[in-house]
Design a protein around this motif. Sequence first.
Motif, PDB file in Angstrom:
ATOM      1  N   LEU A 112      56.326  16.340   1.404  1.00 33.16           N
ATOM      2  CA  LEU A 112      55.440  16.937   2.400  1.00 33.16           C
ATOM      3  C   LEU A 112      54.364  15.955   2.869  1.00 33.16           C
ATOM      4  O   LEU A 112      53.988  15.945   4.040  1.00 33.16           O
ATOM      5  CB  LEU A 112      54.779  18.199   1.825  1.00 33.16           C
ATOM      6  N   VAL A 113      53.894  15.112   1.948  1.00 29.43           N
ATOM      7  CA  VAL A 113      52.818  14.165   2.297  1.00 29.43           C
ATOM      8  C   VAL A 113      53.367  12.976   3.084  1.00 29.43           C
ATOM      9  O   VAL A 113      52.871  12.645   4.177  1.00 29.43           O
ATOM     10  CB  VAL A 113      52.090  13.668   1.024  1.00 29.43           C
ATOM     11  N   TYR A 114      54.388  12.306   2.564  1.00 30.64           N
ATOM     12  CA  TYR A 114      54.822  11.020   3.120  1.00 30.64           C
ATOM     13  C   TYR A 114      55.885  11.144   4.208  1.00 30.64           C
ATOM     14  O   TYR A 114      56.009  10.254   5.048  1.00 30.64           O
ATOM     15  CB  TYR A 114      55.322  10.111   1.997  1.00 30.64           C
ATOM     16  N   VAL A 115      56.655  12.230   4.196  1.00 31.15           N
ATOM     17  CA  VAL A 115      57.686  12.401   5.225  1.00 31.15           C
ATOM     18  C   VAL A 115      57.182  13.286   6.360  1.00 31.15           C
ATOM     19  O   VAL A 115      57.362  12.963   7.538  1.00 31.15           O
ATOM     20  CB  VAL A 115      58.981  12.995   4.626  1.00 31.15           C
ATOM     21  N   LEU A 116      56.517  14.389   6.020  1.00 30.43           N
ATOM     22  CA  LEU A 116      56.108  15.355   7.036  1.00 30.43           C
ATOM     23  C   LEU A 116      54.642  15.233   7.452  1.00 30.43           C
ATOM     24  O   LEU A 116      54.215  15.875   8.401  1.00 30.43           O
ATOM     25  CB  LEU A 116      56.394  16.782   6.539  1.00 30.43           C
ATOM     26  N   GLY A 117      53.871  14.423   6.724  1.00 30.52           N
ATOM     27  CA  GLY A 117      52.509  14.113   7.156  1.00 30.52           C
ATOM     28  C   GLY A 117      51.450  15.158   6.849  1.00 30.52           C
ATOM     29  O   GLY A 117      50.355  15.110   7.410  1.00 30.52           O
ATOM     30  N   TYR A 118      51.743  16.102   5.965  1.00 35.86           N
ATOM     31  CA  TYR A 118      50.725  17.072   5.555  1.00 35.86           C
ATOM     32  C   TYR A 118      49.763  16.397   4.581  1.00 35.86           C
ATOM     33  O   TYR A 118      50.142  15.496   3.838  1.00 35.86           O
ATOM     34  CB  TYR A 118      51.361  18.287   4.873  1.00 35.86           C
ATOM     35  N   ASN A 119      48.485  16.848   4.558  1.00 34.66           N
ATOM     36  CA  ASN A 119      47.557  16.277   3.592  1.00 34.66           C
ATOM     37  C   ASN A 119      47.844  16.849   2.205  1.00 34.66           C
ATOM     38  O   ASN A 119      48.489  17.892   2.077  1.00 34.66           O
ATOM     39  CB  ASN A 119      46.096  16.486   4.020  1.00 34.66           C
ATOM     40  N   PRO A 120      47.396  16.176   1.130  1.00 40.48           N
ATOM     41  CA  PRO A 120      47.740  16.595  -0.230  1.00 40.48           C
ATOM     42  C   PRO A 120      47.333  18.022  -0.587  1.00 40.48           C
ATOM     43  O   PRO A 120      48.025  18.680  -1.370  1.00 40.48           O
ATOM     44  CB  PRO A 120      46.990  15.583  -1.101  1.00 40.48           C
ATOM     45  N   VAL A 121      46.220  18.516  -0.036  1.00 41.55           N
ATOM     46  CA  VAL A 121      45.765  19.878  -0.357  1.00 41.55           C
ATOM     47  C   VAL A 121      46.743  20.915   0.200  1.00 41.55           C
ATOM     48  O   VAL A 121      47.172  21.839  -0.503  1.00 41.55           O
ATOM     49  CB  VAL A 121      44.344  20.129   0.189  1.00 41.55           C
ATOM     50  N   VAL A 122      47.120  20.752   1.473  1.00 39.80           N
ATOM     51  CA  VAL A 122      48.086  21.665   2.095  1.00 39.80           C
ATOM     52  C   VAL A 122      49.448  21.514   1.430  1.00 39.80           C
ATOM     53  O   VAL A 122      50.142  22.501   1.165  1.00 39.80           O
ATOM     54  CB  VAL A 122      48.192  21.387   3.611  1.00 39.80           C
ATOM     55  N   SER A 123      49.839  20.269   1.136  1.00 40.00           N
ATOM     56  CA  SER A 123      51.132  20.015   0.492  1.00 40.00           C
ATOM     57  C   SER A 123      51.224  20.705  -0.865  1.00 40.00           C
ATOM     58  O   SER A 123      52.263  21.275  -1.214  1.00 40.00           O
ATOM     59  CB  SER A 123      51.351  18.507   0.327  1.00 40.00           C
ATOM     60  N   ALA A 124      50.136  20.654  -1.634  1.00 38.95           N
ATOM     61  CA  ALA A 124      50.124  21.306  -2.947  1.00 38.95           C
ATOM     62  C   ALA A 124      50.280  22.815  -2.798  1.00 38.95           C
ATOM     63  O   ALA A 124      50.988  23.462  -3.569  1.00 38.95           O
ATOM     64  CB  ALA A 124      48.836  20.968  -3.690  1.00 38.95           C
ATOM     65  N   ALA A 125      49.617  23.379  -1.777  1.00 43.31           N
ATOM     66  CA  ALA A 125      49.720  24.832  -1.528  1.00 43.31           C
ATOM     67  C   ALA A 125      51.155  25.205  -1.163  1.00 43.31           C
ATOM     68  O   ALA A 125      51.723  26.163  -1.709  1.00 43.31           O
ATOM     69  CB  ALA A 125      48.766  25.233  -0.408  1.00 43.31           C
ATOM     70  N   TYR A 126      51.764  24.449  -0.245  1.00 42.75           N
ATOM     71  CA  TYR A 126      53.143  24.715   0.164  1.00 42.75           C
ATOM     72  C   TYR A 126      54.091  24.540  -1.018  1.00 42.75           C
ATOM     73  O   TYR A 126      55.038  25.310  -1.196  1.00 42.75           O
ATOM     74  CB  TYR A 126      53.557  23.771   1.300  1.00 42.75           C
ATOM     75  N   SER A 127      53.823  23.513  -1.837  1.00 43.17           N
ATOM     76  CA  SER A 127      54.653  23.266  -3.012  1.00 43.17           C
ATOM     77  C   SER A 127      54.603  24.451  -3.972  1.00 43.17           C
ATOM     78  O   SER A 127      55.627  24.844  -4.537  1.00 43.17           O
ATOM     79  CB  SER A 127      54.193  21.992  -3.728  1.00 43.17           C
ATOM     80  N   LEU A 128      53.419  25.029  -4.153  1.00 46.48           N
ATOM     81  CA  LEU A 128      53.284  26.195  -5.040  1.00 46.48           C
ATOM     82  C   LEU A 128      54.159  27.351  -4.557  1.00 46.48           C
ATOM     83  O   LEU A 128      54.781  28.049  -5.364  1.00 46.48           O
ATOM     84  CB  LEU A 128      51.817  26.639  -5.117  1.00 46.48           C
ATOM     85  N   PHE A 129      54.204  27.542  -3.238  1.00 47.36           N
ATOM     86  CA  PHE A 129      55.035  28.625  -2.688  1.00 47.36           C
ATOM     87  C   PHE A 129      56.514  28.334  -2.918  1.00 47.36           C
ATOM     88  O   PHE A 129      57.269  29.211  -3.367  1.00 47.36           O
ATOM     89  CB  PHE A 129      54.760  28.791  -1.189  1.00 47.36           C
ATOM     90  N   VAL A 130      56.930  27.100  -2.620  1.00 47.62           N
ATOM     91  CA  VAL A 130      58.339  26.720  -2.789  1.00 47.62           C
ATOM     92  C   VAL A 130      58.731  26.798  -4.268  1.00 47.62           C
ATOM     93  O   VAL A 130      59.771  27.354  -4.624  1.00 47.62           O
ATOM     94  CB  VAL A 130      58.595  25.298  -2.244  1.00 47.62           C
ATOM     95  N   VAL A 131      57.879  26.244  -5.135  1.00 48.26           N
ATOM     96  CA  VAL A 131      58.142  26.267  -6.577  1.00 48.26           C
ATOM     97  C   VAL A 131      58.172  27.702  -7.092  1.00 48.26           C
ATOM     98  O   VAL A 131      59.036  28.073  -7.895  1.00 48.26           O
ATOM     99  CB  VAL A 131      57.073  25.451  -7.337  1.00 48.26           C
ATOM    100  N   GLY A 132      57.231  28.519  -6.607  1.00 44.92           N
ATOM    101  CA  GLY A 132      57.157  29.909  -7.060  1.00 44.92           C
ATOM    102  C   GLY A 132      58.386  30.720  -6.689  1.00 44.92           C
ATOM    103  O   GLY A 132      58.947  31.431  -7.526  1.00 44.92           O
ATOM    104  N   THR A 133      58.814  30.604  -5.436  1.00 48.14           N
ATOM    105  CA  THR A 133      59.989  31.369  -4.994  1.00 48.14           C
ATOM    106  C   THR A 133      61.260  30.858  -5.677  1.00 48.14           C
ATOM    107  O   THR A 133      62.109  31.650  -6.096  1.00 48.14           O
ATOM    108  CB  THR A 133      60.147  31.302  -3.462  1.00 48.14           C
ATOM    109  N   SER A 134      61.380  29.533  -5.826  1.00 53.65           N
ATOM    110  CA  SER A 134      62.557  28.954  -6.483  1.00 53.65           C
ATOM    111  C   SER A 134      62.611  29.362  -7.956  1.00 53.65           C
ATOM    112  O   SER A 134      63.669  29.714  -8.481  1.00 53.65           O
ATOM    113  CB  SER A 134      62.535  27.425  -6.377  1.00 53.65           C
TER     114      SER A 134
END
Length: 261
Positions: free
Chosen positions: A31-53
Motif C-alpha cells: 500500500l505504501v510503495y506501490v499504491l502511494g498511501y501514507n503509512p497511517v492509512v496503509s496500517a488502517a487498510y491493512s487491519l481491515f484486510v488482515v481482519g477479514t482474511s
Amino acid sequence: MELLGYLGAFFIGIILGLTGGGGSILTVPLLVYVLGYNPVVSAAYSLFVVGTSSAFGATLNYRKKLVDIKTGIIFAIPSFIGVFMTRKYIVPNIPSVIFQKNDIILTKNTFLMLLFALIMLFAALSMIKKTKINLKEVTQKQYLIKIIIQNICIGIIIGLVGAGGGFLIIPSLLLIAKLPMKKAVGTSMFIIAMNSLIGFLGDLQNIDIHWNFLIPFSIISMIGIFTGTYISKYIDEVQLKKGFAYFVLAMAIIITGKELM
C-alpha cells in the motif's frame, strides 16, 4: 497502479493460503510503495484486510474444531484494547516530525515504516529459526498477569504497524495457554480477526476510508486464500515457509535502506 495493487492483494492471499499466516505483513509495504498511501492509512487498510482474511481463516479452522474460543476471548480482550487505543489515540497524536537536528530528520511516516521493518525482521527470524519451547508450569495468577501484559504490548505493536501479529500471538498460546500447534494457529486467527477489526474501528473517525478500493482489495485477497489453500496440497510446507521467511527478511532490509536513504 490500482491494477498492480489488486494483483498484490491476490499474491498476499495466496501466501496466506499457502502458509496459514505471514502474508498479511506484506500488505503495508504494498500500500505504501506501490499504491502511494501514507503509512497511517496503509496500517488502517491493512487491519481491515488482515481482519477479514483472518475471520475467514478462523471460520474454516472452527469447522475443523481447531479454535479454542474461550482462550481466544481471554487473550483477545487485552490485545484489542491495546490495538483500539493505539489506533484511536496514540497514532493520531504522534507528531509529524519526531526528531530534528541539523540535517537529520525523523518524520512520523519514516518512524512507522522503520518500526514496521523491525517487526518484519523479527517475523522472518521467528519463521527461519525453530525455537525450542520450554513449557513451564504457571499458577493461575501468573497466567492472567502474563496474558494481560503480553497481549496489551502485542495490541500496541499491531496498532502501530497494522500487521496481524500472528508470530507474536502463537508463541503466547503455546507457552501460556499450552495449546497444541494446530489449535494455536486456528485460535490465533480468531484473535487476530478481533484485534484487527476492532483496531480498524479506532481509525474510522480519524481517516477517510476509500471503500471503493478497500472492499475489492479484500475480496481479491480472499480469492487468493482459496487459490493458495488449493496449491498448498502440492507444495512442501516447511520449505515454503522458510523461503517466504527469507523473502520477508529481504523486504525488511530493503524498507530500512529506502527509509534511511
